[in-house]
Design a protein around this motif. Structure first.
Motif, short mmCIF file in Angstrom:
data_model
loop_
_atom_site.label_atom_id
_atom_site.label_comp_id
_atom_site.label_asym_id
_atom_site.label_seq_id
_atom_site.Cartn_x
_atom_site.Cartn_y
_atom_site.Cartn_z
N ASP A 580 0.81 -1.03 -0.04
CA ASP A 580 0.12 -0.07 0.01
C ASP A 580 0.86 1.15 0.15
O ASP A 580 0.32 2.43 -0.79
CB ASP A 580 -0.86 -0.02 1.23
CG ASP A 580 -1.77 1.31 1.33
OD1 ASP A 580 -2.83 1.37 0.20
OD2 ASP A 580 -1.76 2.01 2.05
N THR A 581 2.09 1.21 0.80
CA THR A 581 2.96 2.17 0.80
C THR A 581 3.58 2.51 -0.63
O THR A 581 3.32 3.72 -1.37
CB THR A 581 4.04 1.93 1.93
OG1 THR A 581 3.39 1.95 3.27
CG2 THR A 581 4.91 3.42 1.82
N PRO A 587 8.12 8.59 -2.46
CA PRO A 587 9.47 8.49 -1.78
C PRO A 587 9.80 9.66 -1.39
O PRO A 587 9.75 10.83 -2.24
CB PRO A 587 10.21 7.71 -2.64
CG PRO A 587 9.42 6.95 -3.65
CD PRO A 587 8.22 8.01 -3.99
N ALA A 588 10.70 9.77 -0.42
CA ALA A 588 11.36 11.16 0.16
C ALA A 588 12.70 11.01 -0.80
O ALA A 588 13.39 12.15 -0.76
CB ALA A 588 11.68 10.74 1.54
N GLY A 589 13.35 9.90 -1.09
CA GLY A 589 14.55 10.13 -1.89
C GLY A 589 14.85 8.68 -2.48
O GLY A 589 14.00 7.61 -2.29
N ALA A 590 16.20 8.43 -2.97
CA ALA A 590 16.63 7.23 -3.26
C ALA A 590 18.16 7.17 -3.01
O ALA A 590 18.85 8.12 -2.90
CB ALA A 590 16.73 7.10 -4.82
N ILE A 591 18.55 5.99 -2.86
CA ILE A 591 20.11 5.49 -2.80
C ILE A 591 20.62 4.66 -3.87
O ILE A 591 19.71 3.83 -4.06
CB ILE A 591 20.26 5.30 -1.38
CG1 ILE A 591 19.70 4.05 -0.98
CG2 ILE A 591 20.23 6.43 -0.33
CD1 ILE A 591 19.91 3.43 0.44
N TYR A 613 11.41 5.65 1.33
CA TYR A 613 10.16 6.20 1.79
C TYR A 613 10.21 7.18 3.28
O TYR A 613 11.07 6.89 4.02
CB TYR A 613 9.10 5.04 1.89
CG TYR A 613 8.49 4.59 0.58
CD1 TYR A 613 7.59 5.03 -0.35
CD2 TYR A 613 9.57 3.44 0.02
CE1 TYR A 613 7.41 4.78 -1.35
CE2 TYR A 613 9.25 2.95 -1.16
CZ TYR A 613 8.07 3.70 -2.12
OH TYR A 613 7.99 3.02 -3.13
N PRO A 614 9.10 8.07 3.25
CA PRO A 614 9.29 8.66 4.60
C PRO A 614 9.19 7.80 5.93
O PRO A 614 9.51 8.41 6.82
CB PRO A 614 7.97 9.66 4.43
CG PRO A 614 7.65 9.67 3.00
CD PRO A 614 8.03 8.48 2.12
N GLN A 615 8.51 6.81 5.79
CA GLN A 615 8.55 5.73 6.61
C GLN A 615 9.82 5.30 7.18
O GLN A 615 10.09 4.72 8.29
CB GLN A 615 7.71 4.65 6.32
CG GLN A 615 6.15 5.00 6.34
CD GLN A 615 5.85 5.46 5.09
OE1 GLN A 615 6.53 5.94 4.21
NE2 GLN A 615 4.30 5.48 4.69
N ILE A 620 16.84 7.52 6.98
CA ILE A 620 16.94 9.09 6.75
C ILE A 620 17.84 9.54 7.68
O ILE A 620 18.52 10.48 7.45
CB ILE A 620 15.34 9.63 6.83
CG1 ILE A 620 14.55 9.07 5.57
CG2 ILE A 620 15.59 11.08 6.79
CD1 ILE A 620 13.29 9.52 5.37
N ALA A 621 17.75 9.03 9.04
CA ALA A 621 18.39 9.90 10.18
C ALA A 621 19.87 9.49 9.76
O ALA A 621 20.81 10.18 10.10
CB ALA A 621 17.84 9.32 11.46
N LEU A 622 20.17 8.16 9.30
CA LEU A 622 21.50 7.79 9.32
C LEU A 622 22.22 8.66 8.03
O LEU A 622 23.39 9.06 8.25
CB LEU A 622 21.58 6.05 8.89
CG LEU A 622 22.76 5.55 9.03
CD1 LEU A 622 23.51 5.67 10.66
CD2 LEU A 622 22.76 4.07 8.77
#
Length: 741
Positions: A580-581, A587-591, A613-615, A620-622
């Motif tokens: 569902d996500t 998405p917040a971004g990609a690596i 994803y934002p979840q 994201i913090a790392l």
């Protein structure tokens, strides 16, 4: 004179009589070996001179010795093998052409030698006429290499295996040519027979692929494999098929298998040796049974005539049918296909009768065989046209299944590029990677979805695209019915070792289908088997991690410990990701984990662009800790200008599957472009757009974006770099009012 001395005397006599043949071969290999080597060496050394500073690579090779060993005496064997096959056919046909002349046959048969001695002396003579010139030229090449300082001890085994491989290839093709000459009665038919025997299984493989692709909706292949329901070894009985099998590397090999398959499949050389022995013995046996009266006719064994006709008429009639079907105005229609089938069948039957009778008056002979072949051709068409074998509806029983691979279109399609040797990379597409690496077991939703898809037979409709088709009732109805269709591929790995591929179209708007898809996506083995980065057998020290957010891109370099921590954190959050996500969240971004390219020029992606994803709070913090803030937003002060243009639909055709339509910007759209420099307007646009590089995933499943506009953001930097964006559905600012003139 002893039989041994007599044998060698006959070999020498054949050499003298056909002296033109080894001379021609000598010249041919001079051009194909020494001249080609000198050209490639000059190119290598000239390029090396231009790149004398730092680490240098040419064609993937760091030094000349490795270049010669691995390229010229390694993978270069594929190129010279074409010449070797041509030489083999020449030696085979010319060596036994005397079988077509009754005068020469009477002369040879009057000699005090047995047929066995006569056959093998000619046979060995043909091999030696190739072997001596080839070995001489190869040794000269070794001398050239040594003179240029590119010879090493590793070159010796490469040189030896190179000679041995080409000898095996020659004998295999040579035996087929001799067999064709023995079976026929004149030179023209011998040449035609040689070509057909040399390539017949390849022709059948190609025809099977064309027919399966036309008649079966679920047909799909990966790499070089054709799913015939038969062993590949059975169908690789012609030399051309063997060569393709020897040198072609299937695309869907795992990376570990690709390392062992870079130059050629050494294990298959033994199959070719066995084939050469079988073809040689068959030629010898038929030679002894061949009647002298067959000289000058079309075929030496009349009992084989109806079999040969059937094996030629049926497949080549379908080739003609495929040709007419493809060039017809409606490629999906059966009318022109049937015309081509009937026309090709009648024409081939008449031509073959004329060839076998050597008389145009024999064109309408053997009416019973004509009717038999016609019935076989019609039956095969009916079987294919109406899928009487149940190909499209086939799903293996659970008791037959070892594991299953699944690839869902546009669902995290990650490709993989990895170095498999010091001189080459191997590429796996998203679906190929899944088929090679995924093994789902114990998940009932997998086979339930497969049976549901096979039963419903949802297929993609094809439309010729023209102005006004959107108003067509059939088009509108089909779009509304199929706007949520997605292709999904299955790789059934059976207990008997066979792998069967099928592709279905499923309706993701269907609640039951969506439930099954969500259950498959939640399977840990599914995510492990579809994500190259999670392949535990590859512990690669990546040179950088390419990070991307909606408004920012950067490469960050991490230590091995930092990389391991990032991979572990991402894997933990990714494996908990819900379908569902993926279908509804931008998405917040990609690596992207990358390795340095040969010569140090740029990077090569290993993992593919992996969405964050934002979840994924911990990931994201790392990344923020490592120097890249994925949640950082762009303000109007960072933007020099925004250009907005109308999208224009184009193309001669469209597939109605709910995917994003093909679009382009033409010159007229350029004149309609509006540029915004006002900071307030720029900020409103920035708040309403999303990066195209991140929105492709959700746009394939939900109408989240408004695709009627194309947005280009030019950053306020020295090089005026820019990125492409699309508006979020329902968020287009009122002042953006563009229309195509």
């Amino acid at each position: 004179m002893t039989s041994k001395n007599l044998f060698f005397k006959m070999v020498r006599q054949d050499f003298r009589k056909r002296v033109w043949c080894p001379i021609l071969i000598f010249i041919t290999y001079f051009l194909g070996l020494e001249v080609r080597l000198l050209m490639t060496m000059d190119k290598y050394l000239k390029a090396a001179g231009r790149h004398s500073h730092g680490e240098y690579y040419y064609d993937g090779f760091r030094d000349a010795a490795t270049f010669v060993r691995e390229s010229f005496f390694g993978r270069g064997a594929a190129e010279i093998s074409v010449v070797t096959c041509a030489v083999a056919l020449l030696c085979g046909i010319s060596g036994f052409a005397y079988l077509h002349s009754r005068t020469q046959l009477d002369t040879y048969h009057s000699l005090p030698v047995s047929r066995t001695q006569l056959f093998w002396s000619r046979y060995v003579s043909g091999i030696l006429q190739f072997f001596f010139p080839f070995v001489i030229h190869t040794l000269i090449c070794a001398g050239i290499v040594a003179g240029r300082g590119a010879f090493s001890m590793g070159t010796v085994p490469a040189l030896t295996s190179y000679i041995g491989l080409e000898l095996v290839i020659f004998v295999t093709a040579y035996a087929v040519a001799v067999l064709a000459v023995v079976l026929t009665g004149n030179i023209i038919v011998s040449i035609l027979g040689t070509i057909i025997l040399f390539a017949y299984s390849t022709i059948i493989d190609l025809l099977t692929s064309l027919l399966f692709d036309r008649f079966f909706e679920t047909y799909i292949t990966y790499g070089n494999r054709i799913d015939l329901g038969l062993s590949e070894k059975i169908w690789c009985f012609s030399p051309m098929s063997m060569l393709l099998r020897l040198f072609s590397r299937p695309d869907n090999l795992t990376m570990e298998a690709a390392k062992k398959f870079y130059k050629y499949d050494t294990s298959y050389v033994w199959v070719m040796i066995a084939a050469a022995v079988i073809y040689s013995l068959a030629a010898y046996i038929l030679y002894r049974k061949r009647a002298s009266e067959a000289a000058g006719g079309s075929i030496a064994f009349r009992a084989a005539e109806p079999v040969i006709k059937t094996l030629i008429v049926i497949p080549f009639s379908f080739f003609v049918a495929v040709f007419f079907g493809e060039i017809s105005p409606d490629a999906a229609s059966d009318s022109w296909f049937l015309f081509g089938l009937i026309f090709g069948f009648a024409l081939l039957c008449i031509l073959l009768e004329i060839i076998f009778r050597l008389d145009i008056r024999g064109a309408l002979m053997h009416k019973k065989q004509f009717l038999f072949n016609a019935a076989c051709t019609a039956l095969l068409f009916v079987v294919l046209r109406y899928d009487m074998t149940g190909y499209d509806t086939y799903v293996p029983a659970d008791a037959q299944l070892q594991s299953c691979a699944v690839s869902i279109h546009q669902l995290m399609p990650l490709t993989q590029d990895a170095q498999v040797s010091e001189f080459g990379f191997h590429h796996l597409g998203a679906a190929e990677y899944c088929m090679a690496n995924m093994e789902l077991q114990g998940n009932p939703s997998v086979m339930e979805l497969a049976r549901k898809a096979a039963k419903e037979q949802l297929t993609c409709r094809y439309f010729e695209y023209y102005e006004g088709i959107e108003e067509s009732p059939e088009y509108v109805e089909t779009v509304s019915r199929q706007e949520h269709y997605r292709p999904i591929a299955f790789g059934y790995k059976l207990l008997n070792g066979k792998v069967i591929y099928r592709e279905y179209y499923v309706d993701i708007a269907n609640e039951d289908t969506l439930r099954l898809l969500a259950d498959i996506f939640a399977d840990y083995d599914y995510k492990l088997g579809s994500t190259p980065l999670f392949n535990d057998s590859w512990n690669i020290a990546f040179d950088a991690v390419r990070c991307e957010s909606s408004f920012k891109r950067a490469d960050i370099k991490l230590t091995a410990d930092m990389q391991a921590r990032l991979i572990g954190t991402y894997q933990k959050e990714y494996t908990g990701l819900a379908l569902d996500t993926v279908m509804n969240v931008i998405p917040a971004g990609a690596i992207d984990f990358v390795t340095k390219s040969k010569g140090g020029n740029g990077y090569t992606s290993y993992s593919g662009k992996m969405l964050v994803y934002p979840q994924f709070v911990e990931t994201i913090a790392l990344l923020r800790e490592y120097g890249f803030d994925m949640e950082e937003t762009l303000t109007a002060d960072d933007v020099e200008m925004i250009r907005v243009r109308k999208n224009v639909y184009s193309g001669s055709s469209r597939y109605v599957t709910g995917s994003v339509p093909y679009i382009y910007m033409d010159d007229e759209a350029e004149t309609d472009a509006a540029e915004y420099t006002d900071k307030e307007q720029i900020q409103q646009i920035l708040d309403s757009i999303v990066s195209d590089g991140l929105s492709w995933q959700v746009s394939g499943f939900a109408n989240y974006l408004d695709r009627q506009y194309y947005v280009e953001v030019r950053y306020d930097t020295e090089d005026s770099t820019y990125s492409d964006y699309s508006f979020i559905e329902g968020k287009i600012p009122d002042f953006v009012k563009l229309s195509k003139k």
